[in-house]
Every structure is written in C-alpha cells, then in structure tokens.
Design a protein around this motif. Structure first.
Motif, PDB file in Angstrom:
ATOM      1  N   VAL A  20      29.060  -9.431  23.732  1.00  0.00           N
ATOM      2  CA  VAL A  20      29.822  -8.215  24.041  1.00  0.00           C
ATOM      3  C   VAL A  20      29.020  -6.987  23.600  1.00  0.00           C
ATOM      4  N   ALA A  21      28.819  -6.038  24.531  1.00  0.00           N
ATOM      5  CA  ALA A  21      28.113  -4.786  24.205  1.00  0.00           C
ATOM      6  C   ALA A  21      29.067  -3.619  24.402  1.00  0.00           C
ATOM      7  N   GLU A  22      28.799  -2.517  23.703  1.00  0.00           N
ATOM      8  CA  GLU A  22      29.693  -1.361  23.816  1.00  0.00           C
ATOM      9  C   GLU A  22      28.906  -0.088  24.058  1.00  0.00           C
ATOM     10  N   GLY A  23      29.583   0.897  24.625  1.00  0.00           N
ATOM     11  CA  GLY A  23      28.990   2.221  24.798  1.00  0.00           C
ATOM     12  C   GLY A  23      30.082   3.248  24.609  1.00  0.00           C
ATOM     13  N   PRO A  24      29.713   4.545  24.507  1.00  0.00           N
ATOM     14  CA  PRO A  24      30.726   5.575  24.250  1.00  0.00           C
ATOM     15  C   PRO A  24      31.509   5.956  25.504  1.00  0.00           C
ATOM     16  N   ASP A  25      32.743   6.459  25.302  1.00  0.00           N
ATOM     17  CA  ASP A  25      33.544   6.941  26.438  1.00  0.00           C
ATOM     18  C   ASP A  25      32.948   8.238  26.989  1.00  0.00           C
ATOM     19  N   VAL A  26      32.441   9.100  26.083  1.00  0.00           N
ATOM     20  CA  VAL A  26      31.755  10.318  26.534  1.00  0.00           C
ATOM     21  C   VAL A  26      30.286   9.957  26.724  1.00  0.00           C
ATOM     22  N   GLU A  27      29.834  10.075  27.962  1.00  0.00           N
ATOM     23  CA  GLU A  27      28.517   9.550  28.306  1.00  0.00           C
ATOM     24  C   GLU A  27      27.652  10.664  28.908  1.00  0.00           C
ATOM     25  N   THR A  28      26.351  10.514  28.825  1.00  0.00           N
ATOM     26  CA  THR A  28      25.479  11.509  29.469  1.00  0.00           C
ATOM     27  C   THR A  28      25.497  11.272  30.980  1.00  0.00           C
ATOM     28  N   GLN A  29      25.308  12.341  31.729  1.00  0.00           N
ATOM     29  CA  GLN A  29      25.225  12.174  33.192  1.00  0.00           C
ATOM     30  C   GLN A  29      24.029  11.295  33.550  1.00  0.00           C
ATOM     31  N   GLN A  44      21.964  17.518  26.877  1.00  0.00           N
ATOM     32  CA  GLN A  44      22.269  16.702  28.073  1.00  0.00           C
ATOM     33  C   GLN A  44      23.694  16.959  28.548  1.00  0.00           C
ATOM     34  N   ASN A  45      23.894  17.013  29.853  1.00  0.00           N
ATOM     35  CA  ASN A  45      25.241  17.197  30.405  1.00  0.00           C
ATOM     36  C   ASN A  45      26.064  15.930  30.210  1.00  0.00           C
ATOM     37  N   LEU A  46      27.368  16.151  29.930  1.00  0.00           N
ATOM     38  CA  LEU A  46      28.220  15.007  29.585  1.00  0.00           C
ATOM     39  C   LEU A  46      29.368  14.823  30.577  1.00  0.00           C
ATOM     40  N   VAL A  47      29.844  13.585  30.692  1.00  0.00           N
ATOM     41  CA  VAL A  47      31.019  13.261  31.514  1.00  0.00           C
ATOM     42  C   VAL A  47      31.849  12.242  30.737  1.00  0.00           C
ATOM     43  N   LEU A  48      33.125  12.060  31.150  1.00  0.00           N
ATOM     44  CA  LEU A  48      33.853  10.881  30.670  1.00  0.00           C
ATOM     45  C   LEU A  48      33.363   9.753  31.572  1.00  0.00           C
ATOM     46  N   ARG A  49      32.904   8.668  31.008  1.00  0.00           N
ATOM     47  CA  ARG A  49      32.231   7.677  31.857  1.00  0.00           C
ATOM     48  C   ARG A  49      33.160   7.201  32.972  1.00  0.00           C
ATOM     49  N   THR A  50      32.626   7.140  34.182  1.00  0.00           N
ATOM     50  CA  THR A  50      33.445   6.782  35.340  1.00  0.00           C
ATOM     51  C   THR A  50      33.436   5.274  35.575  1.00  0.00           C
ATOM     52  N   HIS A  51      32.553   4.600  34.884  1.00  0.00           N
ATOM     53  CA  HIS A  51      32.473   3.132  34.975  1.00  0.00           C
ATOM     54  C   HIS A  51      31.770   2.602  33.724  1.00  0.00           C
ATOM     55  N   THR A  52      31.764   1.285  33.551  1.00  0.00           N
ATOM     56  CA  THR A  52      31.102   0.728  32.365  1.00  0.00           C
ATOM     57  C   THR A  52      29.622   0.447  32.630  1.00  0.00           C
ATOM     58  N   SER A  53      29.151   0.766  33.853  1.00  0.00           N
ATOM     59  CA  SER A  53      27.746   0.481  34.183  1.00  0.00           C
ATOM     60  C   SER A  53      26.733   1.180  33.266  1.00  0.00           C
ATOM     61  N   PRO A  54      27.029   2.391  32.691  1.00  0.00           N
ATOM     62  CA  PRO A  54      26.035   2.979  31.775  1.00  0.00           C
ATOM     63  C   PRO A  54      25.708   2.089  30.576  1.00  0.00           C
ATOM     64  N   VAL A  55      26.577   1.139  30.245  1.00  0.00           N
ATOM     65  CA  VAL A  55      26.240   0.225  29.140  1.00  0.00           C
ATOM     66  C   VAL A  55      25.056  -0.665  29.539  1.00  0.00           C
ATOM     67  N   ILE A  69      24.859  -9.798  28.674  1.00  0.00           N
ATOM     68  CA  ILE A  69      25.964  -9.091  28.009  1.00  0.00           C
ATOM     69  C   ILE A  69      27.129  -8.821  28.969  1.00  0.00           C
ATOM     70  N   ILE A  70      28.298  -8.635  28.350  1.00  0.00           N
ATOM     71  CA  ILE A  70      29.403  -8.024  29.080  1.00  0.00           C
ATOM     72  C   ILE A  70      29.790  -6.766  28.307  1.00  0.00           C
ATOM     73  N   ALA A  71      30.292  -5.765  29.032  1.00  0.00           N
ATOM     74  CA  ALA A  71      30.726  -4.520  28.381  1.00  0.00           C
ATOM     75  C   ALA A  71      32.153  -4.230  28.826  1.00  0.00           C
ATOM     76  N   PRO A  72      33.135  -4.667  28.044  1.00  0.00           N
ATOM     77  CA  PRO A  72      34.519  -4.327  28.372  1.00  0.00           C
ATOM     78  C   PRO A  72      34.811  -2.932  27.817  1.00  0.00           C
ATOM     79  N   GLY A  73      35.549  -2.104  28.547  1.00  0.00           N
ATOM     80  CA  GLY A  73      35.844  -0.790  27.969  1.00  0.00           C
ATOM     81  C   GLY A  73      36.626   0.132  28.878  1.00  0.00           C
ATOM     82  N   ARG A  74      36.978   1.293  28.303  1.00  0.00           N
ATOM     83  CA  ARG A  74      37.750   2.321  29.001  1.00  0.00           C
ATOM     84  C   ARG A  74      36.882   3.100  29.962  1.00  0.00           C
ATOM     85  N   THR A  75      37.463   3.487  31.078  1.00  0.00           N
ATOM     86  CA  THR A  75      36.753   4.316  32.053  1.00  0.00           C
ATOM     87  C   THR A  75      37.719   5.378  32.567  1.00  0.00           C
ATOM     88  N   TYR A  76      37.191   6.443  33.162  1.00  0.00           N
ATOM     89  CA  TYR A  76      38.029   7.597  33.518  1.00  0.00           C
ATOM     90  C   TYR A  76      37.664   8.125  34.903  1.00  0.00           C
TER      91      TYR A  76
END
Ligand code: DAH
Length: 360
Positions: free
Chosen positions: A131-140, A172-183, A197-204
């Motif tokens: 399991v891998a994780e990344g932040p909800d606020v992500e760089t473009q 860097q410009n930021l977004v709320l991540r629209t998908h988990t693909s940035p992980v 890996i799998i990256a389960p998480g919130r998206t917006y």
C-alpha cells in the motif's frame, strides 16, 4: 532464661492476632506491626546487639525460630483469607445468563464504503501489492504533466479540477488530486523496480449528481517489473473482481480505450444482465464498464527516470464507491456522504463482517 515467658506470651499474642484477623487488609497491618521496619519482632532482633555475647547466641536462635514459625502462620492465614475473599467476590459478581438482552441497545455499523475499501485493499494486498500513499493536495505536475496530460490536453477538461490559489514551497501550482494516479509518479520517482503497489485514497472533482460527488475514493494499482504483460493485468483484475463480487465465474472482458498515461489502454467490463430493471451480475448478456487500465506509457516512465526499454508494467484505477454501489445495490452515490444513520443501518455491516473478502 528470664526472657523465656515473655517470648512465649509474645508468640501467643501474635499467633492469635493472625488467626483472628478477618481480612487481608487487617492481616497486612499485623504483618507490618510485627515484621515491618518498626515491627515488634524486628525490634527484638535489633536489640540482640545489646545483650552479652553468651546470651545473644541462644536468644538469637530462639528469635529466628520464632520468626520462621510466625511467618509460616502468617502465610497460611493470608492464603486462606485470599481464597475466602475471592469466593465472596465470585458469588457477588454472578452473571445471570438467562436474562434477555436489553432490546433498546443500539449498535453502530460499518459504512458500506469502509467495508468495500477494506475488502478491495485486502484482496490486492493478499495478491502481493504494497500500500502506497500520497497527499490530497497535489502538484499539477504530479496530477497531470508527469502523467502525460500536458496543459492544453483535452483530458484535463474531463477532470473538473479544484485548482488551489496557493503554490507549494517550490512555487508549484497545486490542485486537489483528481485521481490517485499521481501516487504512481511519486512511487516511480522514489523506488526502483520491481514495483508493485496499490494506492487507495480520497480524490476530488467539482461535480455532483446521482453518480458523482465532489469527494470520492479510488484505488490505483501499479506493477512495474521486467516481463509484465497485459495478460498479467487481466489476470490480476479478473481475480480481484471475482473475489470482491464473490462470483468465481464472473465474466470479465477488456475493451480498447484511451488514457494519456497508458498505451495500450483498456477498460474492463463485467458481464451482467437486467431483470425487471434490476442489475444481476454474471453471464455475458450485457456489459458494465467497471475500471480503466493499461500498460504504463513510455513517457510516464521516462518522466520518472525509469528506462522503458528495460522496465515496463501495468496500471489500473477504479472508483471505490462505484464498486460498493454495484455490489450492495445502492442507487445514489450522494447518499454515501449524507450521514443519515438509517441509511447506514440499512446498508452498513456489523463489525464481524469486516475482512470477510478472502473467506470463500
Ligand atoms: N486515473 C483514471 C481516472 O481517474 C483511472 C485510471 C485509468 C487509472 C487507467 C489508471 C489507468 O492507472 O491505467 O479516471
């Protein structure tokens, strides 16, 4: 020999006090009064030094004998009292198992989303994914550019992105991540293949109707290793879907599709049919689109410093709520986030249901 009678009296007194003590607390008090630092017996032992040497030896032996016998009596009494107190306690704490349970006790239940997320994660972890994780606020950069979705790419418009006004520390410009693909990008930049890996998480996404909510969840998958092909991709996903829907004979097909970050890209459909307006999974009369996947695009690997000639692999991504809606027959996605306790009671699960994905 003048001390003899007083020693006997002393012994009798202490013995009867020990024997007559009626609780462990009372006995403990007596112990301290006798054997403690300021105790009577301790005082006698201390005063041995003041006796003339010829008396000291005999008196010393007597006192030691006395201490041994008193200690023995004390210990016996302590055990007896402890047993008696335990018996009384057990008798008082008797539970009447014939009583009927209180009917008005309310139990919490697991939200169907939680159950679905746990099951899916459990199935994939069991297959060997970390399991891998990344932040909800992500760089473009991570959310789009590195995934081969440059600024004016039409795919950016599909994402209904929440753009943030702030930039990060590096501008860097930021977004709320629209998908988990940035992980995928974060993992590829930081780890060396083989990667699984799998990256389960919130998206917006800025969207709301019966099948879209501004906040939802995805699970991303990434397997990079020499020799990984689309056959492995199909095998993994078919296994995951059959386990999740608890249908070992679920029919799964791959349909050509397009995603900027995979080439070739595919969508996975599962076989189903409709009966009186109700969806029934199984068979191959009709098809239901369930997730996106493909072989990781050469450009994505290069953007992350991985040599595409040496390493390749697959990626996939799907919406967790959508899976839960299909499995549990939930018609409207928005209800997941309304927090209505009656809804959660109806669609939720008792805690004993959790982690049941692998027992079949
Ligand atoms: N990121 C895609 C989306 O949100 C889902 C997806 C499709 C992920 C294909 C993947 C993939 O990793 O290979 O719509």
């Amino acid at each position: 020999m003048s001390a003899q009678p007083s020693l006997e009296t002393f012994q009798k007194e202490i013995l009867s006090a020990f024997e007559n003590s009626s609780s462990l607390t009372e006995l403990e008090d007596l112990r301290v009064k006798t054997f403690g630092k300021q105790g009577s017996l301790t005082g006698m032992l201390k005063s041995l030094g003041t006796l003339p040497p010829e008396e000291r030896k005999e008196r010393g032996q007597e006192l030691n004998k006395l201490r041994q016998s008193l200690t023995q009596v004390f210990e016996n009494r302590r055990d007896a009292l402890a047993e008696a107190e335990m018996k009384t306690k057990l008798a008082q704490e008797n539970v009447d198992i014939t009583l009927t349970p209180q009917p008005d006790l309310t139990h919490g239940s697991l939200h169907p989303f939680t159950e679905a997320m746990w099951e899916l994660t459990q199935i994939l972890v069991h297959m060997g994914f970390d399991v891998a994780e990344g932040p909800d606020v992500e760089t473009q950069e991570n959310n789009f550019d590195a995934l081969n979705i440059p600024a004016h790419h039409p795919a950016r418009q599909d994402h209904d992105t929440f753009y943030l006004e702030d930039t990060d520390a590096e501008g860097q410009n930021l977004v709320l991540r629209t998908h988990t693909s940035p992980v995928q990008i974060r993992t590829l930049k930081n780890a060396k293949p083989p990667i699984r890996i799998i990256a389960p998480g919130r998206t917006y996404r800025c969207d709301s109707d019966a099948t879209h909510t501004p906040n939802f969840h995805q699970v991303e998958g990434l397997w990079i290793e020499e020799g990984i092909t689309m056959a492995h991709l199909k095998g993994c996903l078919a296994e995951m879907l059959r386990k999740f829907f608890k249908k070992p004979d679920l029919v799964v097909r791959m349909r050509p599709s397009y995603f900027p970050f995979t080439e070739p890209s595919a969508e996975i459909d599962i076989g189903c049919r409709w009966e009186n307006g109700q969806l029934i999974l199984g068979g191959s009369e009709d098809w239901l689109e369930i997730l996106g996947c493909g072989m990781v695009h050469r450009c994505v690997l290069e953007n992350c410093g991985v040599d595409p000639k040496k390493h390749q692999g697959f990626a996939f991504g799907f919406g967790v709520e959508r899976m839960a809606m299909l499995k549990y027959g939930i018609p409207d996605l928005r209800a997941f986030y309304e927090g209505n306790p009656l809804w959660t009671q109806h669609y939720g699960f008792g805690a004993s249901h959790a982690f049941s994905a692998l027992d079949q």
